[in-house]
Scaffold this motif. Structure first.
Motif, mmCIF file in Angstrom:
data_model
loop_
_atom_site.group_PDB
_atom_site.id
_atom_site.type_symbol
_atom_site.label_atom_id
_atom_site.label_comp_id
_atom_site.label_asym_id
_atom_site.label_seq_id
_atom_site.Cartn_x
_atom_site.Cartn_y
_atom_site.Cartn_z
ATOM 1 N N THR A 1 0.833 -1.193 0.000
ATOM 2 C CA THR A 1 0.000 0.000 0.000
ATOM 3 C C THR A 1 0.876 1.255 0.000
ATOM 4 N N GLU A 2 0.239 2.366 -0.283
ATOM 5 C CA GLU A 2 0.954 3.648 -0.274
ATOM 6 C C GLU A 2 1.469 3.963 1.130
ATOM 7 N N ALA A 3 0.690 3.657 2.136
ATOM 8 C CA ALA A 3 1.101 3.916 3.520
ATOM 9 C C ALA A 3 2.319 3.080 3.901
ATOM 10 N N GLN A 4 2.337 1.809 3.475
ATOM 11 C CA GLN A 4 3.482 0.947 3.759
ATOM 12 C C GLN A 4 4.734 1.469 3.044
ATOM 13 N N SER A 5 4.577 1.877 1.796
ATOM 14 C CA SER A 5 5.696 2.422 1.026
ATOM 15 C C SER A 5 6.246 3.676 1.689
ATOM 16 N N LYS A 6 5.333 4.538 2.142
ATOM 17 C CA LYS A 6 5.745 5.771 2.800
ATOM 18 C C LYS A 6 6.530 5.465 4.073
ATOM 19 N N THR A 7 6.093 4.500 4.849
ATOM 20 C CA THR A 7 6.782 4.115 6.080
ATOM 21 C C THR A 7 8.193 3.610 5.781
ATOM 22 N N ILE A 8 8.343 2.806 4.737
ATOM 23 C CA ILE A 8 9.655 2.275 4.369
ATOM 24 C C ILE A 8 10.579 3.397 3.915
ATOM 25 N N VAL A 9 10.087 4.272 3.052
ATOM 26 C CA VAL A 9 10.913 5.380 2.554
ATOM 27 C C VAL A 9 11.327 6.299 3.701
ATOM 28 N N GLU A 10 10.414 6.617 4.581
ATOM 29 C CA GLU A 10 10.736 7.463 5.734
ATOM 30 C C GLU A 10 11.762 6.795 6.640
ATOM 31 N N GLY A 11 11.681 5.482 6.779
ATOM 32 C CA GLY A 11 12.658 4.752 7.582
ATOM 33 C C GLY A 11 14.049 4.807 6.981
ATOM 34 N N VAL A 12 14.142 4.644 5.657
ATOM 35 C CA VAL A 12 15.442 4.716 4.976
ATOM 36 C C VAL A 12 16.021 6.121 5.098
ATOM 37 N N ILE A 13 15.199 7.130 4.879
ATOM 38 C CA ILE A 13 15.668 8.514 4.988
ATOM 39 C C ILE A 13 16.077 8.824 6.425
ATOM 40 N N GLY A 14 15.339 8.339 7.385
ATOM 41 C CA GLY A 14 15.677 8.548 8.790
ATOM 42 C C GLY A 14 17.011 7.900 9.148
ATOM 43 N N ALA A 15 17.252 6.695 8.651
ATOM 44 C CA ALA A 15 18.517 6.009 8.923
ATOM 45 C C ALA A 15 19.681 6.740 8.257
ATOM 46 N N ALA A 16 19.484 7.227 7.038
ATOM 47 C CA ALA A 16 20.529 7.976 6.333
ATOM 48 C C ALA A 16 20.814 9.292 7.050
ATOM 49 N N THR A 17 19.779 9.943 7.536
ATOM 50 C CA THR A 17 19.945 11.198 8.272
ATOM 51 C C THR A 17 20.706 10.960 9.572
ATOM 52 N N ALA A 18 20.355 9.917 10.292
ATOM 53 C CA ALA A 18 21.037 9.601 11.548
ATOM 54 C C ALA A 18 22.514 9.296 11.298
ATOM 55 N N ALA A 19 22.804 8.582 10.226
ATOM 56 C CA ALA A 19 24.190 8.270 9.883
ATOM 57 C C ALA A 19 24.956 9.543 9.544
ATOM 58 N N ALA A 20 24.335 10.454 8.794
ATOM 59 C CA ALA A 20 24.989 11.711 8.420
ATOM 60 C C ALA A 20 25.274 12.564 9.655
ATOM 61 N N VAL A 21 24.333 12.635 10.577
ATOM 62 C CA VAL A 21 24.518 13.417 11.806
ATOM 63 C C VAL A 21 25.672 12.833 12.625
ATOM 64 N N ALA A 22 25.830 11.514 12.591
ATOM 65 C CA ALA A 22 26.906 10.858 13.317
ATOM 66 C C ALA A 22 28.238 10.945 12.572
ATOM 67 N N GLY A 23 28.210 11.448 11.343
ATOM 68 C CA GLY A 23 29.435 11.581 10.559
ATOM 69 C C GLY A 23 29.787 10.354 9.750
ATOM 70 N N ASN A 24 28.860 9.423 9.646
ATOM 71 C CA ASN A 24 29.095 8.192 8.890
ATOM 72 C C ASN A 24 28.573 8.318 7.461
ATOM 73 N N GLU A 25 29.073 7.465 6.592
ATOM 74 C CA GLU A 25 28.557 7.475 5.228
ATOM 75 C C GLU A 25 27.479 6.419 5.082
ATOM 76 N N THR A 26 26.597 6.635 4.120
ATOM 77 C CA THR A 26 25.501 5.720 3.847
ATOM 78 C C THR A 26 25.537 5.354 2.385
ATOM 79 N N SER A 27 25.421 4.067 2.095
ATOM 80 C CA SER A 27 25.452 3.598 0.716
ATOM 81 C C SER A 27 24.141 2.890 0.401
ATOM 82 N N LEU A 28 23.543 3.268 -0.715
ATOM 83 C CA LEU A 28 22.346 2.586 -1.206
ATOM 84 C C LEU A 28 22.752 1.898 -2.506
ATOM 85 N N PRO A 29 22.954 0.580 -2.482
ATOM 86 C CA PRO A 29 23.442 -0.127 -3.663
ATOM 87 C C PRO A 29 22.580 0.153 -4.897
#
Length: 76
Positions: free
Chosen positions: A2-30
């Motif tokens: 569903t659209e809601a499930q997709s939105k939750t997944i995308v927000e989770g990926v963006i949240g994890a990438a943001t947290a990594a950036a704030v910590a100074g780590n790099e994030t790779s999306l193959p």
């Protein structure tokens, strides 16, 4: 999926990438690319209106390098 499930997944990926950036780590999306935090040193610049020299503070920037697969798709 569903659209809601997709939105939750995308927000989770963006949240994890943001947290990594704030910590100074790099994030790779193959297949998509890599996000890195780069530090820019303090530097001098010139105000074009007043021709005065000013200091630009050091900063952290988020840089994106696309994966080769993505670059290949964009150059076709």
């Amino acid at each position: 999926m569903t659209e809601a499930q997709s939105k939750t997944i995308v927000e989770g990926v963006i949240g994890a990438a943001t947290a990594a950036a704030v910590a100074g780590n790099e994030t790779s999306l193959p297949g998509f690319g890599e996000f890195k935090v780069k530090e820019t040193p303090e530097r001098k610049a010139r105000n074009q209106a007043t021709v005065a020299t000013i200091k630009v503070a050091a900063a952290k920037k988020l840089a994106f390098t696309p994966a080769k697969a993505l670059e290949d798709l964009l150059t076709v």
